[in-house]
Design an enzyme around this catalytic site. Structure first.
Site, mmCIF file in Angstrom:
data_model
loop_
_atom_site.group_PDB
_atom_site.id
_atom_site.type_symbol
_atom_site.label_atom_id
_atom_site.label_comp_id
_atom_site.label_asym_id
_atom_site.label_seq_id
_atom_site.Cartn_x
_atom_site.Cartn_y
_atom_site.Cartn_z
ATOM 1 C CB CYS A 45 -0.943 -0.007 1.197
ATOM 2 S SG CYS A 45 -2.158 -1.347 1.163
ATOM 3 C CG ASP A 139 -24.112 8.627 -12.568
ATOM 4 O OD1 ASP A 139 -23.055 8.307 -11.978
ATOM 5 O OD2 ASP A 139 -24.587 7.940 -13.503
#
Length: 221
Positions: A45, A139
């Protein structure tokens, strides 16, 4: 909760390294990449967060906001940022969500809803399913979900490629073929009849098969 493509991305409030946010308000009229991590101070990570910081301008020019999440408190994220900058050359230049109560990880189906407690005492292996990439449109609907194992670093160049395709196909009635890159030929969508296609593409198209109508990318030439 299992999220599917086309679902509205669950809204939430959270503390981040750049202050308190309400997720949908924070996205606004932009696209968004939300990518998650099982714990701070994990090696794979660390490389991913640094790389995302380096290529952030590529997301900016596509009107895409990026935000990370890790199953640890925000204070830990700030300390981790120093390690990321030291080892990768770039510190995160985007917000990192603290999910110490596991609420967002469970809301997005990355941990079972029955998971109890907090991040305290949990190991990366306990949170190994918190390795997702979500691409969310203006959206607020989910356009892409990728799930990676802990041992495999993510390919964020591929995420950019997919966003290019998503943004193109949202504005034009086309699809993109295998390994498509920006500027390459595209395929007229199957929902477009030949009569409609003649109006959209008066110059015609290549058709190795009747169902495979190939045209230059709209706006590229």
């Amino acid at each position: 909760m299992t999220l599917q493509l086309g679902d509205v991305a669950p809204d939430f409030e959270a503390e981040t390294t750049e202050g308190h946010i309400r997720f949908h308000d924070w996205i606004g009229n932009s696209w968004c990449v939300l990518f998650s991590h099982p714990k701070d101070f994990t090696p794979v990570c660390t490389t991913e967060l640094g790389y995302m910081a380096r290529i952030k301008p590529e997301f900016d020019k596509r009107n895409v906001k990026i935000i990370g999440l890790s199953v640890d408190p925000v204070d830990n994220h700030a300390r981790w940022a120093a390690d990321i900058e030291e080892t990768q050359g770039h510190a995160p230049n985007y917000p990192m969500i603290g999910d110490s109560d596991l609420h967002i990880s469970k809301l997005y189906g990355m941990l079972p809803a029955s998971t109890g407690g907090t991040s305290e005492g949990r190991t990366p292996a306990d949170n190994q399913t918190v390795r997702n990439v979500f691409v969310i449109g203006p959206d607020k609907k989910i356009k892409l979900i990728l799930v990676y194992p802990m041992t495999t670093g993510r390919n964020f160049d591929e995420v950019i490629r997919v966003i290019d395709s998503l943004q193109l196909t949202a504005n034009h009635r086309v699809s993109t073929p295998v390994n498509w890159q920006q500027g390459e030929d595209v395929i007229i969508a199957g929902s477009v009849s030949d009569d409609e296609a003649k109006k959209l593409y008066p110059g015609g198209w290549k058709a190795p098969k009747p169902y495979m109508r190939i045209v230059p990318q709209p706006g590229s030439r």
